[in-house]
Write a protein that holds these residues in place. Structure first.
Motif, PDB file in Angstrom:
ATOM      1  N   TRP A 104      86.723  48.182  89.660  1.00 42.66           N
ATOM      2  CA  TRP A 104      85.409  47.536  89.581  1.00 42.66           C
ATOM      3  C   TRP A 104      85.204  46.915  88.199  1.00 42.66           C
ATOM      4  O   TRP A 104      84.810  45.749  88.075  1.00 42.66           O
ATOM      5  N   PHE A 105      85.519  47.693  87.160  1.00 36.43           N
ATOM      6  CA  PHE A 105      85.301  47.226  85.785  1.00 36.43           C
ATOM      7  C   PHE A 105      86.162  45.991  85.488  1.00 36.43           C
ATOM      8  O   PHE A 105      85.692  45.027  84.887  1.00 36.43           O
ATOM      9  N   ALA A 106      87.415  46.034  85.948  1.00 43.85           N
ATOM     10  CA  ALA A 106      88.314  44.895  85.712  1.00 43.85           C
ATOM     11  C   ALA A 106      87.726  43.633  86.350  1.00 43.85           C
ATOM     12  O   ALA A 106      87.737  42.551  85.749  1.00 43.85           O
ATOM     13  N   ASN A 107      87.166  43.767  87.540  1.00 40.52           N
ATOM     14  CA  ASN A 107      86.564  42.603  88.200  1.00 40.52           C
ATOM     15  C   ASN A 107      85.332  42.100  87.475  1.00 40.52           C
ATOM     16  O   ASN A 107      85.102  40.889  87.376  1.00 40.52           O
ATOM     17  N   GLU A 108      84.544  43.016  86.972  1.00 42.80           N
ATOM     18  CA  GLU A 108      83.344  42.612  86.214  1.00 42.80           C
ATOM     19  C   GLU A 108      83.744  41.865  84.944  1.00 42.80           C
ATOM     20  O   GLU A 108      83.095  40.885  84.563  1.00 42.80           O
ATOM     21  N   LEU A 109      84.802  42.344  84.287  1.00 46.88           N
ATOM     22  CA  LEU A 109      85.249  41.683  83.047  1.00 46.88           C
ATOM     23  C   LEU A 109      85.625  40.229  83.310  1.00 46.88           C
ATOM     24  O   LEU A 109      85.333  39.341  82.504  1.00 46.88           O
ATOM     25  N   LYS A 110      86.273  40.018  84.465  1.00 48.78           N
ATOM     26  CA  LYS A 110      86.737  38.660  84.798  1.00 48.78           C
ATOM     27  C   LYS A 110      85.577  37.678  84.908  1.00 48.78           C
ATOM     28  O   LYS A 110      85.761  36.473  84.777  1.00 48.78           O
ATOM     29  N   LYS A 111      84.377  38.202  85.180  1.00 50.35           N
ATOM     30  CA  LYS A 111      83.227  37.308  85.357  1.00 50.35           C
ATOM     31  C   LYS A 111      82.640  36.831  84.024  1.00 50.35           C
ATOM     32  O   LYS A 111      81.784  35.965  84.000  1.00 50.35           O
ATOM     33  N   ILE A 112      83.055  37.451  82.926  1.00 54.34           N
ATOM     34  CA  ILE A 112      82.462  37.092  81.633  1.00 54.34           C
ATOM     35  C   ILE A 112      83.257  35.946  81.000  1.00 54.34           C
ATOM     36  O   ILE A 112      84.451  36.092  80.740  1.00 54.34           O
ATOM     37  N   PRO A 113      82.608  34.818  80.758  1.00 52.34           N
ATOM     38  CA  PRO A 113      83.325  33.704  80.125  1.00 52.34           C
ATOM     39  C   PRO A 113      83.844  34.106  78.750  1.00 52.34           C
ATOM     40  O   PRO A 113      83.137  34.779  77.992  1.00 52.34           O
ATOM     41  N   GLY A 114      85.081  33.735  78.457  1.00 51.76           N
ATOM     42  CA  GLY A 114      85.653  34.054  77.145  1.00 51.76           C
ATOM     43  C   GLY A 114      86.351  35.402  77.106  1.00 51.76           C
ATOM     44  O   GLY A 114      86.877  35.805  76.075  1.00 51.76           O
ATOM     45  N   VAL A 115      86.336  36.115  78.246  1.00 56.33           N
ATOM     46  CA  VAL A 115      87.001  37.427  78.317  1.00 56.33           C
ATOM     47  C   VAL A 115      88.123  37.324  79.346  1.00 56.33           C
ATOM     48  O   VAL A 115      87.943  36.730  80.404  1.00 56.33           O
ATOM     49  N   TYR A 116      89.276  37.865  79.017  1.00 61.29           N
ATOM     50  CA  TYR A 116      90.391  37.831  79.988  1.00 61.29           C
ATOM     51  C   TYR A 116      91.139  39.168  79.978  1.00 61.29           C
ATOM     52  O   TYR A 116      91.236  39.837  78.956  1.00 61.29           O
ATOM     53  N   LEU A 117      91.623  39.550  81.151  1.00 59.05           N
ATOM     54  CA  LEU A 117      92.412  40.778  81.271  1.00 59.05           C
ATOM     55  C   LEU A 117      93.808  40.527  80.716  1.00 59.05           C
ATOM     56  O   LEU A 117      94.365  39.449  80.915  1.00 59.05           O
ATOM     57  N   ILE A 118      94.364  41.502  80.046  1.00 61.89           N
ATOM     58  CA  ILE A 118      95.742  41.370  79.572  1.00 61.89           C
ATOM     59  C   ILE A 118      96.671  41.419  80.782  1.00 61.89           C
ATOM     60  O   ILE A 118      97.635  40.677  80.880  1.00 61.89           O
ATOM     61  N   ARG A 119      96.359  42.328  81.708  1.00 56.49           N
ATOM     62  CA  ARG A 119      97.026  42.327  83.010  1.00 56.49           C
ATOM     63  C   ARG A 119      96.156  43.154  83.968  1.00 56.49           C
ATOM     64  O   ARG A 119      95.281  43.899  83.533  1.00 56.49           O
ATOM     65  N   GLU A 120      96.422  43.010  85.265  1.00 59.38           N
ATOM     66  CA  GLU A 120      95.673  43.811  86.241  1.00 59.38           C
ATOM     67  C   GLU A 120      95.946  45.284  85.951  1.00 59.38           C
ATOM     68  O   GLU A 120      97.084  45.655  85.643  1.00 59.38           O
ATOM     69  N   PRO A 121      94.927  46.135  86.052  1.00 56.78           N
ATOM     70  CA  PRO A 121      95.164  47.550  85.747  1.00 56.78           C
ATOM     71  C   PRO A 121      96.136  48.196  86.736  1.00 56.78           C
ATOM     72  O   PRO A 121      96.133  47.867  87.924  1.00 56.78           O
ATOM     73  N   VAL A 122      96.942  49.094  86.203  1.00 55.83           N
ATOM     74  CA  VAL A 122      97.887  49.847  87.029  1.00 55.83           C
ATOM     75  C   VAL A 122      97.328  51.245  87.272  1.00 55.83           C
ATOM     76  O   VAL A 122      97.235  51.706  88.392  1.00 55.83           O
TER      77      VAL A 122
END
Ligand code: 0PR
Length: 386
Positions: free
Chosen positions: A307-325
């Motif tokens: 859930w948190f990883a998906n929320e982060l993706k919605k914030i402009p200027g923020v990017y995941l280093i990789r999908e969580p494992v």
């Protein structure tokens, strides 16, 4: 200054409370970057009740030593071994040092080398320096798991062992341990798996249906595993775990302690006098929670992470280093240092790695804390200069 006269207990406590009021606490929900959590109440009770037990002199505390060995057996079983050898130790650092020491001592190499991923924890730097073992770093692939081909390229006649990581410190990535195991068998070198974090996550996540590779003694090349109860095991610090497949590894690092109450005993741990209470707490937590209990804890942590990883993706200027494992989510932002500084100023206990911020979804990290964090993050990232 060492005081001449003692203070009243209450006065000491008052002063201590004041001094530690600067500490962040797990129940505040502000600690987002730690691999530790508030321990389970049963474990705390046990540590209080058995605070005097010393596994450094097992002849005095025969019962506690048996319990430690039972805890080692239960951890071995969790990791796919019917019978394992090892100890409950002070943490992943001691466990990793013991593994490297064992690999070095069973080898007869003059200038020992250890091949390990660039993502390995800094405890291996200590092991290297103390044991005179040269570290040979293997590159990572694009997904941040170790490049197995590069590991193979780096194996030489001086290699005493290779290391794979099941839950890397920064990103929670699980290396391709099956491939590393094959490599270890092909070249006749032992494989150590650092599952300090992942050991109490992966078995349960797999049972919940998350697709994760084998990482433990089910793979024949794996000769030792680090698994830390003071991370996702809910046990108070210090509680690490080191398990070896074969007794000869423990024997290779054991020194005689001839004068202790139990007669001549052999000690493989780095520490001498060491807490029995925490080992008893490991045993107790495994008995109390069982596989199903840990599965519940891990399931919640994994869900919050997605859930948190998906929320982060919605914030402009923020990017995941990789999908969580596993239950670790790491992300970058524009002007990372400025963002980190402001998050810390706002009281967030984050872990600022080189190039990204790491959030560990430990059991004390609840959705409401993360919602507040996301609001802060969004505001800060929108406000900082690109
Ligand atoms: N191996 C791995 C994969 C680790 O992540 C760690 C610790 C260790 C070994 C060493 O374990 P000990 O610290 O128990 O000796 N990883 C955490 C980290 O560096 C340790 C930690 C825990 C850091 C809580 C901060 C914190 O608040 O992130």
């Amino acid at each position: 200054m060492f005081p001449d006269e003692g203070m009243e207990e209450e006065a000491v406590l008052k002063e201590l409370r004041k001094k530690t009021s600067e500490d962040l606490t797990f129940d505040s929900g502000k600690i987002l970057g730690s691999m530790c959590t508030y321990p389970h109440s049963l474990a705390i009770r046990i540590v209080g009740e058995y605070i005097d037990r010393n596994l450094g002199d097992p002849g005095l505390h025969v019962g506690s030593q048996k319990v430690e060995m039972e805890a080692v057996q239960m951890l071995s079983n969790l990791l796919g071994l019917e019978r394992g050898y090892g100890n409950i130790v002070s943490g992943g650092t001691e466990a990793n040092i013991m593994a490297v020491r064992a690999f070095r001592n069973v080898s007869s190499v003059e200038k020992p080398e250890l091949v390990l991923p660039e993502s390995a924890h800094f405890s291996f730097l200590k092991a290297s320096e103390m044991l005179g073992v040269k570290l040979v770093w293997a590159k990572l692939r694009e997904d941040y798991s170790v490049d197995v081909r590069d590991v193979e390229d780096k194996i030489t006649d001086s290699t005493i062992g290779i290391v794979g990581i099941a839950g890397t410190t920064g990103l929670g990535v699980v290396d391709d341990i099956p491939a590393l195991s094959d490599l270890a068998l092909d070249y006749g070198v032992p494989l150590h798996v650092d599952a300090a974090f992942g050991g109490f996550v992966i078995p349960f996540a797999r049972a919940l249906g998350y697709e994760l590779p084998d990482f433990d003694f089910r793979l024949r090349g794996v000769k030792s595993v680090t698994i830390d109860p003071h991370k996702m095991g809910m046990v108070p610090i210090p509680a690490g775990g080191i398990i070896f497949r074969e007794k000869r590894f423990v024997e290779a690092i054991s020194v005689p302690a001839p004068y202790l109450a139990g007669g001549k005993v052999w000690q493989a741990t780095i520490t001498g006098t060491r807490p029995g209470a925490n080992a008893l707490a490991v045993w107790a937590m495994i008995k109390h929670l069982g596989f199903e209990g840990y599965k519940g804890i891990v399931g919640r942590a994994m869900e919050v992470s997605r859930w948190f990883a998906n929320e982060l993706k919605k914030i402009p200027g923020v990017y995941l280093i990789r999908e969580p494992v596993l239950n670790i989510v790491s992300f970058g932002t524009k002007n990372l240092e400025g963002v980190e500084e402001e998050l810390k100023r706002r009281g967030w206990g984050i872990s600022a790695h080189r190039g990204y911020i790491r959030i560990v979804m430990m059991p004390h990290v609840k959705r409401e804390h993360l919602e507040e964090f996301l609001r802060d993050l969004q505001e800060i990232v929108a406000g900082v200069n690109p």
